[in-house]
Design a protein around this motif. Structure first.
Motif, PDB file in Angstrom:
ATOM      1  N   ALA A   1       0.872  -1.174   0.000  1.00 26.85           N
ATOM      2  CA  ALA A   1       0.000   0.000   0.000  1.00 26.85           C
ATOM      3  C   ALA A   1       0.908   1.223   0.000  1.00 26.85           C
ATOM      4  N   VAL A   2       0.657   2.152  -0.900  1.00 27.45           N
ATOM      5  CA  VAL A   2       1.529   3.322  -1.055  1.00 27.45           C
ATOM      6  C   VAL A   2       0.672   4.584  -1.095  1.00 27.45           C
ATOM      7  N   ALA A   3       1.123   5.609  -0.396  1.00 29.91           N
ATOM      8  CA  ALA A   3       0.441   6.899  -0.406  1.00 29.91           C
ATOM      9  C   ALA A   3       1.470   8.017  -0.380  1.00 29.91           C
ATOM     10  N   THR A   4       1.095   9.165  -0.931  1.00 29.51           N
ATOM     11  CA  THR A   4       1.971  10.334  -0.928  1.00 29.51           C
ATOM     12  C   THR A   4       1.201  11.534  -0.390  1.00 29.51           C
ATOM     13  N   ILE A   5       1.936  12.487   0.144  1.00 27.32           N
ATOM     14  CA  ILE A   5       1.346  13.733   0.622  1.00 27.32           C
ATOM     15  C   ILE A   5       2.193  14.879   0.079  1.00 27.32           C
ATOM     16  N   THR A   6       1.600  15.722  -0.736  1.00 23.95           N
ATOM     17  CA  THR A   6       2.301  16.868  -1.315  1.00 23.95           C
ATOM     18  C   THR A   6       1.471  18.127  -1.088  1.00 23.95           C
ATOM     19  N   GLU A   7       2.105  19.272  -1.267  1.00 21.04           N
ATOM     20  CA  GLU A   7       1.390  20.534  -1.098  1.00 21.04           C
ATOM     21  C   GLU A   7       0.339  20.710  -2.191  1.00 21.04           C
ATOM     22  N   ALA A   8       0.644  20.268  -3.397  1.00 15.29           N
ATOM     23  CA  ALA A   8      -0.278  20.463  -4.520  1.00 15.29           C
ATOM     24  C   ALA A   8      -1.475  19.518  -4.472  1.00 15.29           C
ATOM     25  N   ASP A   9      -1.229  18.245  -4.188  1.00 18.87           N
ATOM     26  CA  ASP A   9      -2.285  17.231  -4.270  1.00 18.87           C
ATOM     27  C   ASP A   9      -2.796  16.755  -2.925  1.00 18.87           C
ATOM     28  N   GLY A  10      -2.146  17.138  -1.827  1.00 13.09           N
ATOM     29  CA  GLY A  10      -2.551  16.647  -0.522  1.00 13.09           C
ATOM     30  C   GLY A  10      -2.294  15.152  -0.385  1.00 13.09           C
ATOM     31  N   TYR A  11      -3.136  14.487   0.432  1.00 17.54           N
ATOM     32  CA  TYR A  11      -2.997  13.038   0.617  1.00 17.54           C
ATOM     33  C   TYR A  11      -3.541  12.314  -0.613  1.00 17.54           C
ATOM     34  N   ARG A  12      -2.756  11.389  -1.145  1.00 10.79           N
ATOM     35  CA  ARG A  12      -3.145  10.674  -2.363  1.00 10.79           C
ATOM     36  C   ARG A  12      -2.702   9.220  -2.283  1.00 10.79           C
ATOM     37  N   THR A  13      -3.634   8.317  -2.523  1.00 12.35           N
ATOM     38  CA  THR A  13      -3.296   6.894  -2.618  1.00 12.35           C
ATOM     39  C   THR A  13      -2.720   6.611  -3.995  1.00 12.35           C
ATOM     40  N   VAL A  14      -1.570   5.973  -4.045  1.00  8.78           N
ATOM     41  CA  VAL A  14      -0.892   5.698  -5.313  1.00  8.78           C
ATOM     42  C   VAL A  14      -1.535   4.480  -5.982  1.00  8.78           C
ATOM     43  N   PRO A  15      -1.947   4.603  -7.249  1.00 11.79           N
ATOM     44  CA  PRO A  15      -2.584   3.473  -7.953  1.00 11.79           C
ATOM     45  C   PRO A  15      -1.645   2.277  -8.099  1.00 11.79           C
ATOM     46  N   GLY A  16      -2.251   1.104  -8.274  1.00 16.14           N
ATOM     47  CA  GLY A  16      -1.482  -0.130  -8.387  1.00 16.14           C
ATOM     48  C   GLY A  16      -0.504  -0.130  -9.549  1.00 16.14           C
ATOM     49  N   ASP A  17      -0.876   0.463 -10.678  1.00 16.51           N
ATOM     50  CA  ASP A  17       0.027   0.498 -11.830  1.00 16.51           C
ATOM     51  C   ASP A  17       1.293   1.291 -11.522  1.00 16.51           C
ATOM     52  N   ASP A  18       1.134   2.395 -10.789  1.00 19.15           N
ATOM     53  CA  ASP A  18       2.296   3.199 -10.411  1.00 19.15           C
ATOM     54  C   ASP A  18       3.177   2.463  -9.409  1.00 19.15           C
ATOM     55  N   VAL A  19       2.544   1.695  -8.527  1.00 18.84           N
ATOM     56  CA  VAL A  19       3.309   0.881  -7.570  1.00 18.84           C
ATOM     57  C   VAL A  19       4.126  -0.177  -8.318  1.00 18.84           C
ATOM     58  N   ALA A  20       3.514  -0.795  -9.332  1.00 21.49           N
ATOM     59  CA  ALA A  20       4.217  -1.798 -10.129  1.00 21.49           C
ATOM     60  C   ALA A  20       5.408  -1.171 -10.862  1.00 21.49           C
ATOM     61  N   ASP A  21       5.229   0.051 -11.366  1.00 23.72           N
ATOM     62  CA  ASP A  21       6.332   0.749 -12.037  1.00 23.72           C
ATOM     63  C   ASP A  21       7.477   1.016 -11.057  1.00 23.72           C
ATOM     64  N   ALA A  22       7.136   1.438  -9.844  1.00 26.03           N
ATOM     65  CA  ALA A  22       8.164   1.689  -8.826  1.00 26.03           C
ATOM     66  C   ALA A  22       8.854   0.392  -8.426  1.00 26.03           C
ATOM     67  N   PHE A  23       8.097  -0.693  -8.413  1.00 25.28           N
ATOM     68  CA  PHE A  23       8.638  -2.012  -8.089  1.00 25.28           C
ATOM     69  C   PHE A  23       9.734  -2.387  -9.090  1.00 25.28           C
ATOM     70  N   GLU A  24       9.456  -2.170 -10.370  1.00 21.55           N
ATOM     71  CA  GLU A  24      10.439  -2.484 -11.407  1.00 21.55           C
ATOM     72  C   GLU A  24      11.607  -1.499 -11.378  1.00 21.55           C
TER      73      GLU A  24
END
Length: 264
Positions: A212-235
């Motif tokens: 499970a991955v989430a990010t917090i930024t000033e522009a987007d606030g709290y955001r759950t990272v989609p599974g496809d993006d997690v898979a990209d980070a995995f690779e």
């Protein structure tokens, strides 16, 4: 020489110091956290990243029901490790305090202010009779005055600010990897990759769906990272699913062999 009954008295008391200055119930609560699935927090130049292991313990369990990452406010999030029920109580408390701050003062609560409010509450349970320490730890991250902040709260009620850290199992290996690889200029995507790679330093037999991955930024606030993006980070972290698939295949072969033995 202290007798066994005296030692048990210090062991059972939630608010008693032993002669060597220890509070055993707090240490036991920390042990409960260390037996939980790990959660990593990384502060980057752009925001805060949470990466948590949320692997289901059974194929019959709905993976979506495993909650390790939680939104506290638009600019705030938390990751937990340890006893889930204890963590949920602390998360509910943090949400109420965050919303109460907006209602009273018309502004978002500070990350450090909220963390210290939660840790003060945790500490009270190490000092009063009739209670026990919380068997959970939290990572609290967010944006304060335009800057990303990351804090950790442990069962003793101690708040510490971190650049990158982990709570839960495998702390030694994961923290060592974070200390070696973290840099000041990490981008948000690089922070996700670092979190994934750090978890792999302890356990490399997992797939992107176990995270499970989430990010917090000033522009987007709290955001759950989609599974496809997690898979990209995995690779991008240099990991593949081949080892995990091979391990699953071996487990399946063992299960087939056990079934054949039972039939015979």
């Amino acid at each position: 020489m202290m007798g066994g009954n005296d030692q048990q008295a210090y062991d059972r008391g939630t608010s008693l110091f032993s002669p060597d200055g220890r509070i055993y119930q707090v240490e036991y609560a920390r042990e409960a956290v260390s037996r939980g699935a790990p959660s990593v927090g990384v502060r980057t130049a752009d925001g805060v990243v949470f990466v948590a292991m949320s692997r289901a313990s059974s194929t019959l369990m709905e993976a979506e029901s495993i909650e390790k990452l939680h939104k506290l406010d638009d600019h705030l999030g938390t990751a937990s490790a340890g006893h889930v029920a204890d963590a949920r109580q602390l998360i509910d408390l943090a949400r109420r305090q965050s919303q109460g701050n907006r209602l009273r003062y018309g502004e978002p609560v500070g990350v450090e202010t909220l963390t210290k409010f939660i840790t003060d509450h945790i500490q009270e349970n190490t000092q009063r009779g009739g209670t026990r320490p919380y068997g959970a730890a939290l990572l609290i991250g967010g944006i304060e005055d335009g800057e990303p902040c990351l804090f950790a709260a442990d069962p003793s009620g101690t708040p510490n600010e971190w650049k990158a850290t982990v709570i839960g199992g495998g702390r030694k290996e994961i923290q060592s990897h974070l200390e070696e690889e973290w840099t000041e200029d990490l981008s948000l995507s690089a922070g996700i990759e670092l979190g994934v790679a750090a978890l792999a330093a302890h356990d490399d037999e997992f797939v992107p769906g176990d995270l499970a991955v989430a990010t917090i930024t000033e522009a987007d606030g709290y955001r759950t990272v989609p599974g496809d993006d997690v898979a990209d980070a995995f690779e991008a972290a240099g990991l593949t699913t081949e080892d995990a698939d091979a391990s699953d295949a071996e487990d399946a072969d063992d299960d087939d062999a056990d079934t054949a033995d039972d039939e015979e």
